[in-house]
Scaffold this active site. Structure first.
Site, mmCIF file in Angstrom:
data_model
loop_
_atom_site.group_PDB
_atom_site.id
_atom_site.type_symbol
_atom_site.label_atom_id
_atom_site.label_comp_id
_atom_site.label_asym_id
_atom_site.label_seq_id
_atom_site.Cartn_x
_atom_site.Cartn_y
_atom_site.Cartn_z
ATOM 1 C CB SER A 104 0.626 -4.053 -1.254
ATOM 2 O OG SER A 104 0.600 -3.499 0.218
ATOM 3 C CG ASP A 154 6.483 -4.136 4.601
ATOM 4 O OD1 ASP A 154 6.098 -3.193 4.767
ATOM 5 O OD2 ASP A 154 6.291 -4.896 3.498
ATOM 6 C CG HIS A 185 4.833 -1.997 1.730
ATOM 7 N ND1 HIS A 185 4.433 -3.215 2.338
ATOM 8 C CD2 HIS A 185 4.052 -1.635 1.005
ATOM 9 C CE1 HIS A 185 3.289 -3.577 1.931
ATOM 10 N NE2 HIS A 185 2.962 -2.245 1.212
HETATM 11 C C1 MLT Z 1 -3.751 -4.133 3.024
HETATM 12 O O1 MLT Z 1 -4.497 -3.261 3.410
HETATM 13 O O2 MLT Z 1 -4.096 -4.742 2.390
HETATM 14 C C2 MLT Z 1 -2.491 -4.163 3.550
HETATM 15 O O3 MLT Z 1 -2.290 -3.244 4.847
HETATM 16 C C3 MLT Z 1 -1.561 -3.446 2.461
HETATM 17 C C4 MLT Z 1 -2.012 -2.371 2.096
HETATM 18 O O4 MLT Z 1 -2.469 -2.196 1.205
HETATM 19 O O5 MLT Z 1 -1.475 -1.095 2.680
#
Ligand code: MLT
Length: 206
Positions: A104, A154, A185
């Site tokens: 992520s 996701d 996710h």
């Molecule tokens: C980010 O902020 O890098 C992406 O939206 C993924 C997350 O951390 O939620």
């Protein structure tokens, strides 16, 4: 005098050649991905920094303006800081150039490192990643191996965004394997299995 200015965890592995750089998701820390890393690479050295940006108390690797909308100046600055940390940590711990294992937000900063400081990484496993920058200069990623895994359901990172990142990295010469799993996710056993077999394949190619 070198500076190692990220809170981090380091575990020396039995393998001299293999090191993983673990990059957690929003709200995680340096301990989060260690069990996953141990499953996919039991003998690797593990370098696991904690993101320095706090969003409502939750560590991240760069600032965002909204979900999926990034402060791109901050992305650039933090990706360079992280690359400096990796370079210093390699000298201090005597480890090989690492393969990033990012989830992520951690996958997104790893993608930014590939785009901005490609020489610091030997490859990357990007779980639930999206393009971290709207514009970046072309870089030479000749043959750098990258695995991108997204979740078909996701709600945070659409598979289309991951596919865009896959094409961008491929255009710059990376050898990209892009897979979509029937998940959301969150990480699944299928992510572990895919990452494990991709890494084993990389080990036998190198
Ligand atoms: C980010 O902020 O890098 C992406 O939206 C993924 C997350 O951390 O939620």
């Amino acid at each position: 005098m070198e500076t190692i200015d990220f809170i981090h965890r380091f575990e020396k592995g039995r393998s001299q050649e293999r090191a993983l750089l673990l990059l957690h998701g929003t709200g995680g820390d340096e301990n989060d991905l260690v069990p996953l890393a141990r499953m996919i690479a039991p003998t690797a050295s593990l370098l696991s920094p904690r993101g320095k940006v706090l969003e409502n108390g939750m560590p991240r690797f760069f600032r965002r303006l909204a979900e999926g909308v990034f402060d791109e100046d901050d992305v650039r600055r933090r990706a360079n800081q992280l690359a400096d940390f990796v370079s210093n940590a390699r000298a201090r711990y005597g480890i090989a150039s690492p393969i990033a294992l990012g989830y992520s937000n951690g996958a997104n900063i790893a993608a930014a490192m590939l785009l901005l400081r490609p020489s610091e990484l030997a490859g990357a496993i990007l779980l639930r990643a999206m393009p971290p920058l709207t514009h970046s200069e072309p870089v030479k990623l000749d043959g750098v191996p990258v695995l991108i895994v997204s979740g078909a359901r996701d709600p945070i990172v659409a598979p289309e965004a991951a596919a865009k990142l896959a094409s961008l990295l491929e255009r710059y010469g990376a050898t990209v394997e892009y897979r979509v799993l029937p998940v959301g996710h969150e990480l699944s056993q299928a992510d572990v299995t895919l990452a494990q077999s991709w890494l084993n394949k990389e080990a036998s190619n190198s």
